[in-house]
Write a protein that holds these residues in place. Sequence first.
Motif, PDB file in Angstrom:
ATOM      1  N   LEU A 163       0.830  -1.212   0.000  1.00 64.02           N
ATOM      2  CA  LEU A 163       0.000   0.000   0.000  1.00 64.02           C
ATOM      3  C   LEU A 163       0.863   1.260   0.000  1.00 64.02           C
ATOM      4  O   LEU A 163       0.482   2.274  -0.576  1.00 64.02           O
ATOM      5  CB  LEU A 163      -0.947  -0.008   1.199  1.00 64.02           C
ATOM      6  N   PHE A 202      -2.371   5.821  -5.652  1.00 66.18           N
ATOM      7  CA  PHE A 202      -3.517   4.951  -5.405  1.00 66.18           C
ATOM      8  C   PHE A 202      -3.907   5.034  -3.927  1.00 66.18           C
ATOM      9  O   PHE A 202      -3.147   4.644  -3.058  1.00 66.18           O
ATOM     10  CB  PHE A 202      -3.191   3.505  -5.779  1.00 66.18           C
ATOM     11  N   GLN A 203      -5.116   5.549  -3.667  1.00 65.86           N
ATOM     12  CA  GLN A 203      -5.569   5.718  -2.293  1.00 65.86           C
ATOM     13  C   GLN A 203      -6.321   4.479  -1.825  1.00 65.86           C
ATOM     14  O   GLN A 203      -6.990   3.823  -2.605  1.00 65.86           O
ATOM     15  CB  GLN A 203      -6.505   6.929  -2.210  1.00 65.86           C
ATOM     16  N   VAL A 204      -6.216   4.213  -0.521  1.00 64.13           N
ATOM     17  CA  VAL A 204      -6.829   2.995   0.026  1.00 64.13           C
ATOM     18  C   VAL A 204      -8.354   3.109   0.030  1.00 64.13           C
ATOM     19  O   VAL A 204      -8.916   4.126   0.458  1.00 64.13           O
ATOM     20  CB  VAL A 204      -6.331   2.732   1.459  1.00 64.13           C
ATOM     21  N   TYR A 205      -8.999   2.068  -0.481  1.00 67.36           N
ATOM     22  CA  TYR A 205     -10.448   1.988  -0.435  1.00 67.36           C
ATOM     23  C   TYR A 205     -10.802   0.626   0.154  1.00 67.36           C
ATOM     24  O   TYR A 205     -10.386  -0.413  -0.368  1.00 67.36           O
ATOM     25  CB  TYR A 205     -11.042   2.119  -1.844  1.00 67.36           C
ATOM     26  N   THR A 206     -11.560   0.618   1.248  1.00 65.06           N
ATOM     27  CA  THR A 206     -11.932  -0.651   1.867  1.00 65.06           C
ATOM     28  C   THR A 206     -13.434  -0.854   1.754  1.00 65.06           C
ATOM     29  O   THR A 206     -14.197   0.109   1.747  1.00 65.06           O
ATOM     30  CB  THR A 206     -11.523  -0.691   3.352  1.00 65.06           C
ATOM     31  N   ARG A 210     -16.830  -4.057   2.372  1.00 66.68           N
ATOM     32  CA  ARG A 210     -17.282  -5.177   3.191  1.00 66.68           C
ATOM     33  C   ARG A 210     -16.774  -6.531   2.698  1.00 66.68           C
ATOM     34  O   ARG A 210     -16.407  -6.681   1.532  1.00 66.68           O
ATOM     35  CB  ARG A 210     -18.799  -5.180   3.274  1.00 66.68           C
ATOM     36  N   GLU A 211     -16.773  -7.508   3.643  1.00 68.13           N
ATOM     37  CA  GLU A 211     -16.248  -8.840   3.336  1.00 68.13           C
ATOM     38  C   GLU A 211     -17.346  -9.816   2.928  1.00 68.13           C
ATOM     39  O   GLU A 211     -17.081 -10.804   2.262  1.00 68.13           O
ATOM     40  CB  GLU A 211     -15.482  -9.397   4.541  1.00 68.13           C
ATOM     41  N   MET A 257      -9.403  -9.060   3.161  1.00 61.74           N
ATOM     42  CA  MET A 257      -9.493 -10.517   3.233  1.00 61.74           C
ATOM     43  C   MET A 257     -10.526 -11.022   2.233  1.00 61.74           C
ATOM     44  O   MET A 257     -11.595 -10.428   2.090  1.00 61.74           O
ATOM     45  CB  MET A 257      -9.881 -10.922   4.649  1.00 61.74           C
ATOM     46  N   ASN A 289      -8.215   7.920   3.460  1.00 59.75           N
ATOM     47  CA  ASN A 289      -9.151   6.952   4.019  1.00 59.75           C
ATOM     48  C   ASN A 289      -8.997   7.006   5.536  1.00 59.75           C
ATOM     49  O   ASN A 289      -8.220   6.264   6.131  1.00 59.75           O
ATOM     50  CB  ASN A 289      -8.837   5.549   3.478  1.00 59.75           C
ATOM     51  N   ARG A 309     -12.127 -16.011   9.986  1.00 62.60           N
ATOM     52  CA  ARG A 309     -13.445 -15.423  10.224  1.00 62.60           C
ATOM     53  C   ARG A 309     -14.465 -16.514  10.525  1.00 62.60           C
ATOM     54  O   ARG A 309     -15.482 -16.241  11.116  1.00 62.60           O
ATOM     55  CB  ARG A 309     -13.906 -14.686   8.962  1.00 62.60           C
ATOM     56  N   GLU A 358     -20.839  -5.550   9.767  1.00 63.82           N
ATOM     57  CA  GLU A 358     -19.455  -5.990   9.952  1.00 63.82           C
ATOM     58  C   GLU A 358     -18.702  -5.017  10.855  1.00 63.82           C
ATOM     59  O   GLU A 358     -17.775  -4.341  10.409  1.00 63.82           O
ATOM     60  CB  GLU A 358     -18.748  -6.109   8.595  1.00 63.82           C
TER      61      GLU A 358
END
Lengths: 352, 838
Positions: free
Chosen positions: A118, A126-130, A132-133, A206, B534, B559, B629
């Motif tokens: 990162l 490139f900016q971090v984008y998170t 849902r899993e 993940m 972020n 998980r 979550e």
Amino acid sequence: MLDKLNEIEKAALEDLSSITEQSALDAWRVSNVGRSSPLMQVFAGFGKLSKEEKPIVGAAANRVKVALESALEEKTQAVKNAALAKSLSEEKLDITLPGREVNIGRLHPANQQLRRVLAILAEMGFQVYTSREVETDEMNFQMLNFAPHHPAREMQDSFYVESEGREDNPILMRTHTSPGQIRAMREAVATNPQNPPPIRIALPGMCYRYEQITARSEIQFNQVEGLAVGEGITFADLKGTLTDFARRMFGKDARVRFRASYFPFTEPSAEVDVECFVCGGKGCQVCKNSGWLEILGCGMVHPNVLQNGGYDPKRYTGFAFGMGPERQLMLRNKINDIRYFWGNDLRFLEQF
Amino acid sequence: MKLPISWLKDFIDLDGITVEDIARKLTLAGLEVDEILYAGLAMPTYGAGEKHEFKTNGIAWDKEKIVVAEIREVKEHPNADKLTLLDLYDGQQEQVVLTGAPNIFHLKGTGKLPKPIKVAYAKEGATIYDGHADGLVLTTLKRAKIRGVDSYSMVCSEKELGITEEHEGIILLDDDAPVGMSLADHIGDAVLDISILPNMARNANVIGIARELAALTGRELKKPKIEFTTSGASVEDSVSIEITNSELNPRFVAGLIRGVEIKPSPYQIQRRLKLAGIRAINNIVDATNYAMIELGEPLHAFDYDVLKERAGEKKIKLITRPAQEGEELVTLDGEKRKLTSMNVLVCDEKSSLSLAGVMGGTESEVTQNTRNVLLEGAAWNFINIRRTAKQHNLPSEASFRFSRGVHPALAETGVKRGLQYMAAWAHGSIAPGLVDAYPLKPKDSVVEVTSKEVKRLLGIELTVEQIAELLSRLEFKCEITNHQLQVTAPAHRMDIDEGVVGLADVLEEVARSYGFDKIPTTTISDALPPQAGNPVHEWEEHLRDLLVAIGMQEVVTYRMTSPEREGRVITHGEYVRIANPIAPERSVLRQSLLAAVLEVAEKNVRAESIAMFEVGSIFEPVKNDLPNEPRKLAIVMTGARSASAWDVKAAPAFDFYDMKGRIELLLAGLRYTDIVYAQSESTYSLHPGKSAEVKINGQAVGVFGELHPLAKEKYEFGDAPVIVAEFDLEKLRTLNPSYGIIPVSEFPPMYEDIAIILDESVTASAVEALIRQTGGKTVTDVRLFDVYRDEKIGAGKKSLAYNLTYQAEKTLTDADAAVIRNKIVKRLENTIGAKLRR
Ligand SMILES: [Zn+2]
């Protein structure tokens, strides 16, 4: 009187010469230059002397005093040096005994690697984008151009989540971070529907695949994807960007090659191989004698995916790429069993 | 797919290109070669420091020592019943060779053979595989005496030459094999094992790979010549076809060959099939497989006479239809299959004959007695075939291809090619014509391609003529009018769309044909997006850094867990459940991050000291919707407070206050100031007297404390207490931190100790609060340094000793300090009944 002074001096210096310890020096000081020493008695008897004797005896007594004091100082230093030399020669540690341990904290190796990736991507804009899993089939597959029953779905066997009445759009554990591409594009489009802004993001997180847990496969793994969308982004830009990335990640002389491949959400698609950094490309166990290590999948964002994200494919182009931090660490550190990562044995974690 | 190079050379001239060059070109174009298996051809040799490129296996045949020979007579061995002596001619001289091969044993003692048998002959000193060893072990032929007869050379089996694992008999070459010729020149080969990507199914055949190589090398693709003579009545006179669902069966083609003689195929054909991973059965079955591997169209051969008999006096009518639920069919493998409506059947008017596209039925299969063959080539719906093959667990070469999509155009070519091979190998005569039902003809995609689009997507400058040249090599039809290029997809491709997607499909082919390696590397010239950062991610990274700085090891856990596992420490609610869990102990998504970290601590219980944390999501179910979550932080500490050493005895074990101290540091690091520790109830099993809730700005954000003894019993921990903590990161992150820094004074501080005796019931935090309140801003630090109890103080009492720091914007005098101290002491006396201890 002068003879007496000479005698005092002679006797005192003689005594001093045989002294080797600090305690004896202290005793010598008291008896030779102390208040009741013979020399001080001479000074005390000063008043009884004649006017003519006074300056002569005075000068002589002072000379003796100075002589004794400087001799003492010299001797003191000598004794000290001798003592130091003795202690230095005696105080010898066993330098092979182990040092004392300190318990310290560390990041998990997978997160250490995520950070490295990162950090490089951040420098490239490139900016971090998170996101849902747990995802819907729609976001994880359909929006990414995986048609139902598409053979490519077999490459990504999924864990499904129990739910009712959702046969058309079941809930599943994301198989890649790519649903975030759609979410990010839609968020950007919402800010300016007529002229959506360019996108350059890194999507870490993940992901899950239905596999047996073995030395080579895991049910969960980290992925980092990159996405660039804009007007006039080309396959040549993709090659340039990823070549730069590979050089930052694997060394400035790292050779890379782009091999045609297939992903439903990109077209054209490619695998990026980097020259094996274990053997320098000569062929070894790690690269299975090929001289190359597969490190990235990438391609130009598929028109359907751009469309689903809200970007008009006739106006915008983009590229996407994805990689696995755990795999990178395994290659770099010759780790032969992927189960180490979530096994969390401290004897493994403490090596990073 | 496994592809013998010799077969490839039927369709493209590869002179001057090494096997490795071919493998490299294919790999870069998306046809990744996983392995090269040498079966005769010279293998590349690598010197020290030279590059390997491909995983390589197999054996090269020595050109001098392994040759084609002929057996002229099979004689008895004087001392051994099961062995024979061969009179053999190797092109230079006659030899006597000992063998135990069963497949020529029947010729023993029959005198001079009327027609010599061609064999693979290895001379003394040749290196081959040991036929009797387990697996592949190289051996070099040496002179030996076997049962009194000199033996120095041998006739070889396929295993000995690395063609297959077969060692039951020797290789019987075709009659036209030239005696004396080096075997490597005659049938030496190398096999490429190629991974076929889902969008490359069109290339899962020899022609497909040859076409790609033609595009990559600029050489000509030599298309197969499908020509044959026909005789007798037309097939249309005796067979008709009815398709009930054209979506499931867009095309069905059938041809007829009469008077075939079932026998083994020529050795060259058998060898190629075997190298391609296909069993050689007989000339008819081999012809269907050979045509399939060559062209990509799976074929199915029916015994025509069986069909005719079933039809009675009537014309044979083949019907394709979905199966009825519960309908049964015995497939070629002898299995009775229970079918569903998803499966498609090929039937006649009597009953079902085969499971379409997947496997034939037993009744109508080709047998040793078959004389007339009806050959089917069809197109099926790929989704349907995929599901059927999966349902009946019948992966086959045919279903592999059909389930990825085979263009209907290939049905006709395939049947013709199959008939051609049958006629060549089984001496039959082909009936004129084909029956061809083609109700759903796919449209050939047409795409407009411009230089501008190529530039926009690929970043390369090409003229329309250059683009057309690249695409023509892959058999796209290209028409240029007024600098406009119109491209029509060739009739073997199902993967080219139209419109904007079709354009991307075609540009991919332009890029592959041009060569990815020739496309330049550039940097993005487009504008950078607005920089937003972020904050959540950045805050969590900061949190991780703080935790690491206070000596915590990060862990990352699964998980997926089970209610039982989490139940050891938490009273759980409803779970997000996995519908297809990999194992019962991974059946739900975790509800507790702490439970996961506790498991890791338990596994590491032998470690002297454990202080670990995880930052991650838990999952809370929402009925028939995506779960929540929320992000959590969990900490577990147990074992020695610090590391022991050879001269330092074991340190005391971590306890409540070690955790509290770290939490204080953590919260200070996050710049929170209004922190209260309160007794609390928790869903976690914690020691009631040794646990606390953490409140910041009045809001509960987490709990910590010692694991309840009963909960601890459920784990395999040692004697040391287990101290745990869990925080809600959503709550923690959204609180208002304080960024004010207290200035460092230029004036010297004064330090003073006071000790007070007071009732046990008064908490330390109440005392500290009183001291701070009373002392005002001059008291800058209050540090508890001793807690003491004994008889002299009295039962129910304790002594607390504090180290106070006074600080003002001047140099304080003893008198100043005395005033503050007296005020504090008096306040403590009056409010909580404390006595100054002297
Ligand atoms: Zn290597």
